[in-house]
Every structure is written in C-alpha cells, then in structure tokens.
Design an enzyme around this catalytic site. Structure first.
Site, mmCIF file in Angstrom:
data_model
loop_
_atom_site.group_PDB
_atom_site.id
_atom_site.type_symbol
_atom_site.label_atom_id
_atom_site.label_comp_id
_atom_site.label_asym_id
_atom_site.label_seq_id
_atom_site.Cartn_x
_atom_site.Cartn_y
_atom_site.Cartn_z
ATOM 1 N N PHE A 90 0.868 -1.194 0.000
ATOM 2 C CA PHE A 90 0.000 0.000 0.000
ATOM 3 C C PHE A 90 0.899 1.237 0.000
ATOM 4 O O PHE A 90 0.546 2.269 0.569
ATOM 5 C CB PHE A 90 -0.854 0.065 1.281
ATOM 6 C CG PHE A 90 -1.879 -1.024 1.456
ATOM 7 C CD1 PHE A 90 -2.227 -1.878 0.425
ATOM 8 C CD2 PHE A 90 -2.537 -1.173 2.681
ATOM 9 C CE1 PHE A 90 -3.179 -2.880 0.614
ATOM 10 C CE2 PHE A 90 -3.496 -2.157 2.873
ATOM 11 C CZ PHE A 90 -3.816 -3.019 1.833
ATOM 12 N N CYS B 52 3.899 2.002 -2.582
ATOM 13 C CA CYS B 52 4.794 2.462 -3.654
ATOM 14 C C CYS B 52 4.448 3.913 -4.002
ATOM 15 O O CYS B 52 3.304 4.216 -4.330
ATOM 16 C CB CYS B 52 4.675 1.564 -4.876
ATOM 17 S SG CYS B 52 5.871 2.013 -6.132
#
Ligand code: FMN
Length: 372
Positions: free
Chosen positions: A152, A154
């Site tokens: 959750f 990048c």
C-alpha cells in the site's frame, strides 16, 4: 558464548530477524537463492502484480552521495563522497504471476527453513480488483510463501488506484486487507506509505481489516536535484522527471519517527522496520522502538546486489549486543520496545531553570557565533 538470534514474528519462525525488503535484491530466483546462502533470515519478494508493467527509459534507481567539505548532495560520482540516499522510480516487478509461481515453490523447496514473504499489489475501488488481490494471495501461499506483504506504499505508481494511493485512504486500507484476509492461510503484513498526515490512522484501518503486522517505511516521495550547469534533473527522460522514492541513510531518522508513532499507538501489535539500515547500529533503534523484524534495501543493493556483508554485520552486531546485555536479555523479543516510552511530547521534556538557561546554543560551531 553462543547467542540465540532466532525470533517468532506473526507466528513465523525466523533464524534471524533480518530480511531483504521488497526491491531489486529480491527480484529473481538467483538473487533470493544467493541471499539465503549469504545468511538472510528472510526475504520479501519484489512486489508481484497482475497488470502489465513497463518501466521508464534508462536507470530505474540511482544513488546520491554527499561530500564532507561542502555537504553537496548529488548523483555525480566524486572522490571521497559518502552515501546519502537511493533515489528510484522503479515500478513493481515486470515479471508475471505465472513467472513467479514456480520460482516461489522452488525457492521454498530448496530453503524450507528460510522465510519467503510474497509482496503483492493490485488495484482498488471495485470487486474485480479485490479479486485480483485474492488471486495473488492464493497463488503465492499455494506455492509455499510463508506470508504476504500488501504493498500500500509504492510512491510512484502508473495507476491511481494502486500503491501509496491505497495507503493514503483508510477506507481502502481496511477493505483490501479484509479481502486478502478472507482467503489468507498465512500471516498478512501491510506495508504503508510514510507520506500521510498521520500513519496511525491508516495502520488502525489495516488492523481493523485483520492485518497481522505493519511494515514501514517505504521510500519517501522526492525529486533528484537540478544540475546548475545543464539545468537538467540529474536523472530524467527527455528532460522530464516525476516524483520518485528516497531510501538509504537519509531516511533513517524520518522512518524512525514514523515507526515510533506507530509502535506507541499500538504497543501490542507487530511491526517490521525499514529505512536506512546498513548494520546493527541502525537496526537496534528499530527493535528498541518496538519492531520484531528489520528489513534492508539500499545497503544491500550496494553490496553485491544482495548484501552478503550487510547480513554478516547485522548478525555479528546482534550477537555482540546480546552478549553485552546477557544479564537481562537473551533474544530480540526481550529488548523489543525497551526504548519506546522515551519518545514523548515536547512539553514533557525537562527545561533548565533560571541562570542555567543558555538558549539551547550548546552544540557545535554555530552556537558560539550566534551567542557571542
Ligand atoms: C529500486 C527500488 C525498488 C523498490 N521496489 C519496491 C517494491 O517493488 N515494493 C516495495 O514494497 N518496496 C520497494 N522498494 C522500497 C524498499 O523495499 C524499502 O522500503 C526502501 O528502499 C527503504 O529501505 P532502505 O532505506 O533500506 O532502502 C524499492 C526501493 C528501491 C530503492
């Protein structure tokens, strides 16, 4: 004297608490094999998705260095410069799930006592994408993965419904975690972005969805510098750049601050710490703040791609630490969180009284000049 480096984290047994994080060091079977042979307790695979991935032209990651005389930070190689950070705009794995599946199986068959966590990522906002998360989870665990890490976090996605855009939305954090937990037979960790107002909100949402651990930090949103001679960003394609992720030594204090917020808010939960670790000195801070495992990327990339010397230093440092504190601690679990309570509000820090007050200008050269 022999010490016990092993630990159990979210129910998974680790021979040592050190993992390679999801990144280039874990992008292939040969890298992961070399990493396990070098002594890493675990790896988190490079993030696996279902959508096609094509990276930008040229370098996906570069290193910034700083020079001692002028504190200049640049990607240009200069003699005597020391590592400052990594900068990357690499997307998730450009290999398919079909490519990864047999490799996960082979790696686990060859190294049954090492831990392999599959990092996975899909979209959000509709049932089809939730089913993608479930398909990734079911395949990875079916092939033998010991756990799942939901990406959750990048910071530079080519899709708006993915990565840190999920990590910035507590509703999505909960829904996606819950969807994966519905099918998961192995522990589920969620890796959150540090780029939000208050990570405690998103961590709480993940725990509501059933997460077994929170992982932090991914890289921090950042830009490379502009070369004052060419007027070009030091990394660009056709003169253009987009926000990328900063890792390595520069983010250590930032990542520690995020971790302290999390471990203080949820002292009974599990945390895996990442950010600027290259030997046990930094790893110790994460453990003392409450982490049960520690992950490494940048330092490993610069050490034969998988960090054989980094893991030697981490293990040797942990051994020495446990020997030095043998009177009270015999495992990581014993000292986990031992300094968490030292992080308090400014108002709780003692101040000098009367003549003892010197304006706080005690440190280094700048103080003398300011106060004279
Ligand atoms: C080139 C590069 C690629 C990365 N790819 C991923 C990824 O696919 N998934 C992920 O969760 N984190 C990814 N990361 C983030 C790292 O796992 C790690 O969280 C971050 O680099 C901070 O750790 P460090 O200071 O040890 O580098 C990547 C980092 C770098 C430098």
């Amino acid at each position: 004297m022999s010490v016990d480096r092993s630990t159990t984290f979210t129910g998974i047994h680790f021979e040592n608490p050190f993992l390679l994080s999801s990144a280039p060091p874990t992008e292939s079977e040969s890298n992961i094999t070399r990493a396990f042979e070098a002594g890493w307790g675990g790896v988190v695979t490079k993030t696996i998705g279902l959508h096609p991935v094509v990276n930008v032209y040229g370098a996906k990651a570069k290193f910034m260095r700083t020079t001692p005389d002028d504190a200049n930070v640049s990607m240009k190689k200069r003699p005597g410069a020391a590592l400052h950070s990594s900068w990357n705009w690499e997307l998730i794995s450009d290999k398919t799930l079909e490519w990864w599946a047999p490799r996960i199986r082979r790696i686990k068959e060859a190294f049954p006592n090492k831990v392999l966590i599959a990092s996975i990522m899909a979209g959000s906002g509709n049932d089809r994408e939730l089913r993608h998360w479930q398909e990734l989870a079911e395949t990875a665990q079916g092939e033998g993965a010991d756990g799942l890490e939901l990406n959750f976090s990048c910071p530079h996605m080519d899709r708006r419904d993915m990565g840190s855009n999920i990590g910035k939305d507590q509703g999505l954090c909960s829904v996606v975690t819950e969807a994966v937990k519905e099918v998961a037979k192995v522990p589920v960790w969620t890796k959150l972005t540090p780029a939000t107002q208050d990570m405690v909100v998103e961590a709480a949402a993940c725990f509501r969805g059933g997460a077994d651990a929170i992982v932090s930090s991914n890289t921090f949103p950042s830009l490379p510098v502009i070369d004052p001679e060419t007027l070009e960003f030091e990394i660009n394609v056709d003169g253009l750049v987009s926000s990328g992720g900063l890792g390595g030594p520069a983010i250590l204090p930032l990542a520690l601050a995020k971790m302290a917020q999390l471990t203080k808010a949820f002292p009974d939960k599990n945390f895996s710490g990442i950010g600027g670790v290259s030997d046990f000195n930094q790893a110790a801070s994460y453990f003392l703040l409450g982490c049960g495992t520690v992950q490494v990327c940048t330092a490993a990339m610069l050490d034969s791609a998988v960090g054989p010397n980094v893991i030697k230093r981490l293990n040797a440092g942990l051994d020495a630490f446990l020997e030095n504190h043998a009177d009270k601690w015999s495992s990581v679990e014993d000292f986990r969180g031992a300094r968490r309570d030292r992080v308090v509000a400014q108002s709780a820090i003692r101040r000098p009284e009367g003549d003892a007050y010197d304006g706080g200008y005690e440190v280094e050269g700048y103080a003398a000049q300011l106060s004279s």
